[in-house]
Design an enzyme around this catalytic site. Structure first.
Site, PDB file in Angstrom:
ATOM      1  N   ASP A 140       0.851  -1.193   0.000  1.00 51.03           N
ATOM      2  CA  ASP A 140       0.000   0.000   0.000  1.00 51.03           C
ATOM      3  C   ASP A 140       0.889   1.247   0.000  1.00 51.03           C
ATOM      4  OD1 ASP A 140      -1.627  -2.189   0.825  1.00 51.03           O
ATOM      5  OD2 ASP A 140      -3.031  -0.831   1.808  1.00 51.03           O
ATOM      6  N   LYS A 203      -7.245   3.106  -3.055  1.00 57.42           N
ATOM      7  CA  LYS A 203      -7.625   3.141  -1.639  1.00 57.42           C
ATOM      8  C   LYS A 203      -7.885   4.584  -1.233  1.00 57.42           C
ATOM      9  CE  LYS A 203      -5.277   2.120   2.796  1.00 57.42           C
ATOM     10  NZ  LYS A 203      -4.062   1.494   3.381  1.00 57.42           N
ATOM     11  N   LYS A 239     -10.451  -0.130  -1.996  1.00 58.15           N
ATOM     12  CA  LYS A 239     -10.234  -0.287  -0.552  1.00 58.15           C
ATOM     13  C   LYS A 239     -10.617   0.999   0.156  1.00 58.15           C
ATOM     14  CE  LYS A 239      -6.745  -1.257   3.011  1.00 58.15           C
ATOM     15  NZ  LYS A 239      -5.377  -1.752   3.308  1.00 58.15           N
TER      16      LYS A 239
END
Length: 288
Positions: A140, A203, A239
């Site tokens: 991430d 995300k 996400k």
């Protein structure tokens, strides 16, 4: 690739709703669809989509080991509920998770100068490569907001591409930091550029500096994913992270994903919830 190529991409995936229109559409969607998704079966699915997260400056190996052990202990205890999707930690704990983990769960690591992304590209690449070498299945990273706001799209996107290359087989989740981007147009454009640069997931937030996830940001990002899929047939995951701690919150985000992207996205391969608190809350709601 020159700047014109990136502006052409943004033009191809245009988004015409104002911030107020987005807010209104989200309210309408939740009002119409939330109730039908607020049930035990959805709770069970949501549990399996969790990236169980510990990203504290005070994290120790012992703390991370105990968190992993809880995930191990849950494995197979309830045939109706799949385990969490991943355990998300700082990259220096990837090896600890790998050594402790026996459950069928992914190892996710934040990387690339998290949470600000303000460091050398070479550092981001090295940090990512080391995390993958130590066992990370997923990475991430945060987009470089300075480059985005400076419209230096080429440098921003090439950096994401280089980190993606360093991931090898690991999936790359690109954090937009929607609380800093603020407007629907900025969020949509950042989402498109991240996907164009190789993101496997986009995300919402780090949950560290700016406002965390919002339903409006999720709505815009899911529309960007849909636009990208319609034109490329590439499925990019979504996400949500940053303040998602209640069952009600989780169901609302699920509702947005389901209504915009469809049931194909309602699984751990394409939908994740980054959280440290929601897992136990969901289990209690399922038991009740």
């Amino acid at each position: 690739m020159d700047i014109k190529s990136y502006t052409d991409v943004l033009r191809t995936h245009s988004f015409d709703l104002s911030d107020e229109q987005v807010k209104s559409k989200v309210a309408e969607l939740i009002n119409e669809k939330y109730a039908e998704n607020n049930n035990k079966q959805v709770y069970k699915l949501l549990y399996s989509c969790i990236d169980l997260t510990s990203l504290n400056g005070t994290d120790t190996r012992e703390h991370i080991w105990k968190m992993v052990q809880q995930v191990n202990d849950f494995e197979g205890t309830n045939p109706e509920i799949d385990n969490v999707a991943a355990i998300c930690v700082y990259p220096n704990f990837a090896k600890t998770v790998r050594e402790a983990l026996t459950a069928d769960v992914q190892i996710a690591c934040v990387s690339g100068g998290f949470p600000t992304s303000q460091t050398f590209t070479e550092t981001k690449i090295a940090e990512t490569a080391l995390a993958v070498m130590d066992g990370a299945d997923e990475i991430d990273i945060v987009i470089n907001l300075g480059l985005f706001f400076g419209e230096e799209y080429e440098e921003m996107c090439e950096e994401i591409e280089e980190v993606k290359f360093a991931c090898h087989e690991a999936k790359l989740k690109v954090i937009l930091e929607t609380g800093a981007l603020k407007t629907a147009t900025n969020i949509h454009n950042a989402a498109i550029l991240a996907m164009y640069s190789g993101a496997d997931f986009i995300k919402t937030s780090t949950g560290k500096i700016y406002e965390g996830a919002t339903l409006e940001a999720a709505y815009v990002m899911c529309h960007a994913i849909k636009s990208y899929y319609d034109k490329t047939k590439t499925k990019i995951g979504f996400k949500v992270a940053g303040g998602v701690s209640s069952v009600e919150d989780a169901v609302k985000y699920y509702t947005i994903v389901k209504e915009i992207l469809g049931n194909e996205w309602c699984n751990k391969d394409l939908f994740r919830i980054g959280t440290s608190r929601l897992a136990n809350t969901l289990l209690k709601a399922i038991e009740d």
